[in-house]
Motif scaffolding. Structure first.
Motif, PDB file in Angstrom:
ATOM      1  N   TYR A   1      29.808  54.242  23.992  1.00 34.02           N
ATOM      2  CA  TYR A   1      29.630  53.927  25.410  1.00 34.02           C
ATOM      3  C   TYR A   1      30.459  52.704  25.781  1.00 34.02           C
ATOM      4  CZ  TYR A   1      26.037  57.396  25.225  1.00 34.02           C
ATOM      5  OH  TYR A   1      25.397  58.583  25.067  1.00 34.02           O
ATOM      6  N   LEU A   2      31.300  52.894  26.767  1.00 31.26           N
ATOM      7  CA  LEU A   2      32.166  51.830  27.235  1.00 31.26           C
ATOM      8  C   LEU A   2      31.419  51.003  28.274  1.00 31.26           C
ATOM      9  CD1 LEU A   2      35.863  51.891  27.750  1.00 31.26           C
ATOM     10  CD2 LEU A   2      34.528  51.157  29.699  1.00 31.26           C
ATOM     11  N   THR A   3      31.295  49.731  27.988  1.00 27.61           N
ATOM     12  CA  THR A   3      30.652  48.841  28.949  1.00 27.61           C
ATOM     13  C   THR A   3      31.733  48.097  29.729  1.00 27.61           C
ATOM     14  OG1 THR A   3      30.494  47.098  27.289  1.00 27.61           O
ATOM     15  CG2 THR A   3      28.581  48.521  27.545  1.00 27.61           C
ATOM     16  N   SER A   4      31.486  47.897  30.994  1.00 27.19           N
ATOM     17  CA  SER A   4      32.449  47.187  31.829  1.00 27.19           C
ATOM     18  C   SER A   4      32.146  45.687  31.785  1.00 27.19           C
ATOM     19  CB  SER A   4      32.408  47.717  33.262  1.00 27.19           C
ATOM     20  OG  SER A   4      31.120  47.576  33.783  1.00 27.19           O
ATOM     21  N   TYR A   5      33.028  44.911  32.352  1.00 26.74           N
ATOM     22  CA  TYR A   5      32.816  43.471  32.447  1.00 26.74           C
ATOM     23  C   TYR A   5      33.234  43.016  33.835  1.00 26.74           C
ATOM     24  CZ  TYR A   5      37.867  42.916  31.603  1.00 26.74           C
ATOM     25  OH  TYR A   5      39.237  42.972  31.701  1.00 26.74           O
ATOM     26  N   ASN A   6      32.638  41.931  34.305  1.00 26.05           N
ATOM     27  CA  ASN A   6      32.932  41.407  35.631  1.00 26.05           C
ATOM     28  C   ASN A   6      34.213  40.579  35.552  1.00 26.05           C
ATOM     29  OD1 ASN A   6      33.037  39.692  37.963  1.00 26.05           O
ATOM     30  ND2 ASN A   6      30.897  40.214  38.356  1.00 26.05           N
ATOM     31  N   GLN A   7      35.319  41.178  35.995  1.00 23.85           N
ATOM     32  CA  GLN A   7      36.634  40.551  35.858  1.00 23.85           C
ATOM     33  C   GLN A   7      36.723  39.204  36.567  1.00 23.85           C
ATOM     34  OE1 GLN A   7      39.350  43.574  37.225  1.00 23.85           O
ATOM     35  NE2 GLN A   7      38.591  45.047  35.741  1.00 23.85           N
ATOM     36  N   ASN A   8      36.179  39.100  37.765  1.00 20.57           N
ATOM     37  CA  ASN A   8      36.244  37.836  38.502  1.00 20.57           C
ATOM     38  C   ASN A   8      35.461  36.737  37.795  1.00 20.57           C
ATOM     39  OD1 ASN A   8      37.892  38.697  40.671  1.00 20.57           O
ATOM     40  ND2 ASN A   8      36.139  39.705  41.605  1.00 20.57           N
ATOM     41  N   LYS A   9      34.288  37.095  37.264  1.00 16.80           N
ATOM     42  CA  LYS A   9      33.475  36.097  36.552  1.00 16.80           C
ATOM     43  C   LYS A   9      34.182  35.628  35.290  1.00 16.80           C
ATOM     44  CE  LYS A   9      29.421  36.503  38.921  1.00 16.80           C
ATOM     45  NZ  LYS A   9      29.217  35.516  39.928  1.00 16.80           N
ATOM     46  N   TRP A  10      34.840  36.545  34.598  1.00 18.38           N
ATOM     47  CA  TRP A  10      35.580  36.164  33.395  1.00 18.38           C
ATOM     48  C   TRP A  10      36.716  35.205  33.751  1.00 18.38           C
ATOM     49  CZ3 TRP A  10      36.083  37.912  28.075  1.00 18.38           C
ATOM     50  CH2 TRP A  10      34.958  38.589  27.606  1.00 18.38           C
ATOM     51  N   VAL A  11      37.479  35.513  34.792  1.00 12.10           N
ATOM     52  CA  VAL A  11      38.594  34.647  35.188  1.00 12.10           C
ATOM     53  C   VAL A  11      38.062  33.269  35.590  1.00 12.10           C
ATOM     54  CG1 VAL A  11      40.396  34.301  36.946  1.00 12.10           C
ATOM     55  CG2 VAL A  11      40.193  36.507  35.778  1.00 12.10           C
ATOM     56  N   ASP A  12      36.956  33.250  36.339  1.00 16.70           N
ATOM     57  CA  ASP A  12      36.364  31.968  36.732  1.00 16.70           C
ATOM     58  C   ASP A  12      35.861  31.187  35.518  1.00 16.70           C
ATOM     59  OD1 ASP A  12      36.887  32.556  39.390  1.00 16.70           O
ATOM     60  OD2 ASP A  12      34.821  33.154  39.846  1.00 16.70           O
ATOM     61  N   ALA A  13      35.156  31.871  34.620  1.00 15.47           N
ATOM     62  CA  ALA A  13      34.581  31.195  33.446  1.00 15.47           C
ATOM     63  C   ALA A  13      35.674  30.646  32.527  1.00 15.47           C
ATOM     64  CB  ALA A  13      33.679  32.159  32.676  1.00 15.47           C
ATOM     65  N   GLN A  14      36.789  31.348  32.433  1.00 14.18           N
ATOM     66  CA  GLN A  14      37.891  30.894  31.584  1.00 14.18           C
ATOM     67  C   GLN A  14      38.665  29.745  32.236  1.00 14.18           C
ATOM     68  OE1 GLN A  14      38.538  31.746  28.505  1.00 14.18           O
ATOM     69  NE2 GLN A  14      38.498  33.948  28.205  1.00 14.18           N
ATOM     70  N   ASN A  15      38.432  29.527  33.549  1.00  4.18           N
ATOM     71  CA  ASN A  15      39.070  28.436  34.275  1.00  4.18           C
ATOM     72  C   ASN A  15      40.595  28.459  34.123  1.00  4.18           C
ATOM     73  OD1 ASN A  15      38.951  26.283  36.026  1.00  4.18           O
ATOM     74  ND2 ASN A  15      38.671  24.770  34.420  1.00  4.18           N
ATOM     75  N   TYR A  16      41.147  29.647  34.249  1.00  2.38           N
ATOM     76  CA  TYR A  16      42.589  29.799  34.097  1.00  2.38           C
ATOM     77  C   TYR A  16      43.376  28.991  35.115  1.00  2.38           C
ATOM     78  CZ  TYR A  16      41.746  33.674  30.870  1.00  2.38           C
ATOM     79  OH  TYR A  16      41.360  34.447  29.812  1.00  2.38           O
TER      80      TYR A  16
END
Length: 151
Positions: free
Chosen positions: A66-81
């Motif tokens: 089962y492929l789980t998705s991830y919240n792309q915007n939250k990841w970008v924010d959390a990584q503080n790119y």
């Protein structure tokens, strides 16, 4: 596998294009709150992290995986790119994709036929997921450099 050579080509080509932009061009936000070029590259790192896990998990988990998705915007924010050193993010992107190449280079035809069930219920093969990963990457690289046709 065509994806291996395509990904290897991108890893080789992209750093040259990367160096053609200034720091200010990398961090400048796009209009209407869109991601900066650096945040797009960071998103591609997040995509690599998530897909590395998928490309490995499918080899040992029961089918369908089962492929789980991830919240792309939250990841970008959390990584503080947006405040990261662009060279660091480039190096991370290259390193992660070298790992992807190492993993997918050794896949056998039966492994490429393993299936993931998407959140919507559709099933796709690992081979399809790998090709989709490469297409997703090309799409975003073309957002960073609109005048260049990657692959």
């Amino acid at each position: 596998m065509n994806a291996v050579s395509g990904l290897a080509s991108l890893i080789q080509q992209f750093p040259e294009f990367y160096r053609s932009l200034s720091h200010a061009e990398w961090v400048k936000p796009h209009p209407e709150g869109k991601w900066s070029r650096l945040q797009i590259l960071g998103h591609l790192c997040d995509s690599a992290i998530n897909n590395l896990s998928r490309f490995i998990r499918i080899q040992y988990e029961s089918q369908p995986c089962y492929l789980t998705s991830y919240n792309q915007n939250k990841w970008v924010d959390a990584q503080n790119y947006c405040s990261a050193d662009p060279d660091e993010i480039l190096n991370l992107w290259v390193s992660l994709n070298q790992s992807v190449i190492r993993i997918i280079s050794n896949l056998t035809p039966p492994q490429l036929s393993l299936v993931y069930q998407l959140p919507q219920g559709e099933t796709v093969t690992l081979e399809w997921l790998i090709e989709d990963y490469l297409e997703h990457m090309k799409h975003h690289l073309e957002q960073i450099f609109p005048d260049f046709d990657f692959l």
